[in-house]
Design an enzyme around this catalytic site. Structure first.
Site, PDB file in Angstrom:
ATOM      1  N   ASP A  52      48.922  31.234  84.176  1.00 57.52           N
ATOM      2  CA  ASP A  52      48.322  32.068  83.133  1.00 57.52           C
ATOM      3  C   ASP A  52      46.838  32.297  83.401  1.00 57.52           C
ATOM      4  OD1 ASP A  52      46.861  32.244  80.302  1.00 57.52           O
ATOM      5  OD2 ASP A  52      48.896  33.027  80.085  1.00 57.52           O
ATOM      6  N   ARG A  53      46.453  33.560  83.464  1.00 59.72           N
ATOM      7  CA  ARG A  53      45.074  33.900  83.812  1.00 59.72           C
ATOM      8  C   ARG A  53      44.096  33.506  82.709  1.00 59.72           C
ATOM      9  NH1 ARG A  53      49.684  35.237  84.868  1.00 59.72           N
ATOM     10  NH2 ARG A  53      49.641  36.945  83.370  1.00 59.72           N
ATOM     11  N   THR A  54      44.472  33.746  81.448  1.00 60.93           N
ATOM     12  CA  THR A  54      43.584  33.390  80.343  1.00 60.93           C
ATOM     13  C   THR A  54      43.396  31.885  80.261  1.00 60.93           C
ATOM     14  OG1 THR A  54      44.099  35.366  79.061  1.00 60.93           O
ATOM     15  CG2 THR A  54      43.330  33.448  77.838  1.00 60.93           C
ATOM     16  N   CYS A  87      47.231  44.089  85.527  1.00 64.09           N
ATOM     17  CA  CYS A  87      46.895  42.996  84.618  1.00 64.09           C
ATOM     18  C   CYS A  87      45.386  42.996  84.484  1.00 64.09           C
ATOM     19  CB  CYS A  87      47.392  41.662  85.148  1.00 64.09           C
ATOM     20  SG  CYS A  87      46.828  40.228  84.182  1.00 64.09           S
ATOM     21  N   ASN A  88      44.878  43.281  83.303  1.00 62.55           N
ATOM     22  CA  ASN A  88      43.431  43.328  83.107  1.00 62.55           C
ATOM     23  C   ASN A  88      42.772  41.981  83.398  1.00 62.55           C
ATOM     24  OD1 ASN A  88      42.358  46.006  81.510  1.00 62.55           O
ATOM     25  ND2 ASN A  88      44.514  45.622  81.099  1.00 62.55           N
ATOM     26  N   THR A  89      43.334  40.903  82.865  1.00 60.08           N
ATOM     27  CA  THR A  89      42.689  39.601  83.018  1.00 60.08           C
ATOM     28  C   THR A  89      42.617  39.174  84.476  1.00 60.08           C
ATOM     29  OG1 THR A  89      43.665  39.044  80.867  1.00 60.08           O
ATOM     30  CG2 THR A  89      42.633  37.268  82.086  1.00 60.08           C
ATOM     31  N   ALA A  90      43.610  39.528  85.268  1.00 61.01           N
ATOM     32  CA  ALA A  90      43.607  39.174  86.691  1.00 61.01           C
ATOM     33  C   ALA A  90      42.456  39.838  87.446  1.00 61.01           C
ATOM     34  CB  ALA A  90      44.941  39.549  87.329  1.00 61.01           C
ATOM     35  N   THR A 131      42.875  40.245  76.116  1.00 59.12           N
ATOM     36  CA  THR A 131      43.090  38.810  75.986  1.00 59.12           C
ATOM     37  C   THR A 131      41.747  38.095  75.833  1.00 59.12           C
ATOM     38  OG1 THR A 131      42.905  38.371  78.358  1.00 59.12           O
ATOM     39  CG2 THR A 131      45.094  38.968  77.518  1.00 59.12           C
ATOM     40  N   LYS A 171      55.245  39.308  75.190  1.00 59.28           N
ATOM     41  CA  LYS A 171      55.686  38.511  76.341  1.00 59.28           C
ATOM     42  C   LYS A 171      56.958  37.731  76.010  1.00 59.28           C
ATOM     43  CE  LYS A 171      51.227  37.855  78.701  1.00 59.28           C
ATOM     44  NZ  LYS A 171      51.632  38.359  80.018  1.00 59.28           N
ATOM     45  N   CYS A 202      45.054  45.202  77.759  1.00 52.58           N
ATOM     46  CA  CYS A 202      46.023  44.206  78.197  1.00 52.58           C
ATOM     47  C   CYS A 202      47.310  44.977  78.392  1.00 52.58           C
ATOM     48  CB  CYS A 202      46.199  43.096  77.161  1.00 52.58           C
ATOM     49  SG  CYS A 202      47.553  41.956  77.564  1.00 52.58           S
TER      50      CYS A 202
END
Length: 251
Positions: A52-54, A87-90, A131, A171, A202
């Site tokens: 999980d990136r977050t 994936c924005n967070t990635a 996120t 998810k 996201c």
């Protein structure tokens, strides 16, 4: 063995699986092709096991970098021209991916903000639904500053009760009715903070954002990335009929 010689898009996905499938669908829909053969060649690495990136950015879980680099290197060896990461967070890790592979990684963050500016004349303040990990990195704030845009986020309580809850629900495959209401409420909060448009930042949020788009003009970061990939790689190819007339090879 690959036999495609046209520019090929690599998709580094699986974060999450539904968002990756949605990105590929949108890529196909936004390609101005008139036949199957005119669409972009695509190679996809979709590993849902990427940590999980977050959680990683918050110091609550392992780094996703080894898994992301593994996928990016597979795409590199396969010969892709550039990589899209839906994936924005990635995107907190894209510089590491570029250094590890030497392959261009399309900038989803900039693409989304530029799309918001194009679609909202006179845009000065843009809201972001993302996120907690994406918020922590300041990805949108830095990109917005370079584009002359003021980026605003929802209050922490709205983030916790509505945005994060909606992302988890998508998810988890929950009924979309609840998440749609939560994202609409979060969008109303951004409007109260002066946002003139909002970015669904996201890749799960666009799947539940239709009601929210009636509150403020809403830019889908997944759409923006698909449009950037098409602009970067797609070129018209000869139709089969034209190829036969001109003696060109078709396969």
């Amino acid at each position: 063995m690959r036999h495609v010689t046209r520019p090929t898009l690599g998709i580094l996905g699986g974060m999450g699986p539904l968002a990756t499938a949605d990105f590929y669908r949108r890529l196909v829909e936004r390609t101005p092709a008139t036949s199957d053969q005119a669409h972009l060649p695509v190679l996809m690495w979709a590993d849902p096991g990427v940590p999980d990136r977050t959680a990683a950015l918050l110091g609550e879980g392992p780094s996703p970098v080894p898994a992301l680099v593994e996928g990016a290197r597979w795409l590199q060896r396969a010969g892709v021209s550039c990589i899209a990461v839906p994936c924005n967070t990635a995107h907190a890790y894209v510089e590491q991916l570029s250094r590890a592979t030497g392959v261009e990684v399309l900038d989803m963050i900039r693409a989304a903000l530029e799309a918001a500016a194009r679609r909202t004349p006179g845009l000065e303040r843009v809201g972001v639904l993302a996120t907690r990990g994406t918020r922590l990195t300041g990805l949108y704030e830095r990109a917005g500053a370079r584009l002359g845009l003021d980026v605003v986020q929802v209050p922490d309580v709205v983030q916790d009760e509505y945005v994060d809850a909606a992302i988890r629900a998508v998810k988890g495959g929950a009924d979309p009715a609840g998440p749609e209401r939560w994202i609409t409420a979060a969008t109303e909060s951004l409007r109260e903070r002066g946002a003139q448009a909002v970015v669904a930042a996201c890749t799960e949020i666009p799947l539940i954002s239709s009601p929210a788009s009636r509150v403020l003009p809403l830019v889908d970061s997944t759409d923006a990335l698909a449009e950037a990939a098409v602009a970067r790689l797609w070129r018209p190819v000869p139709s089969p009929a034209r190829a036969v007339r001109t003696g060109e090879r078709t396969g």
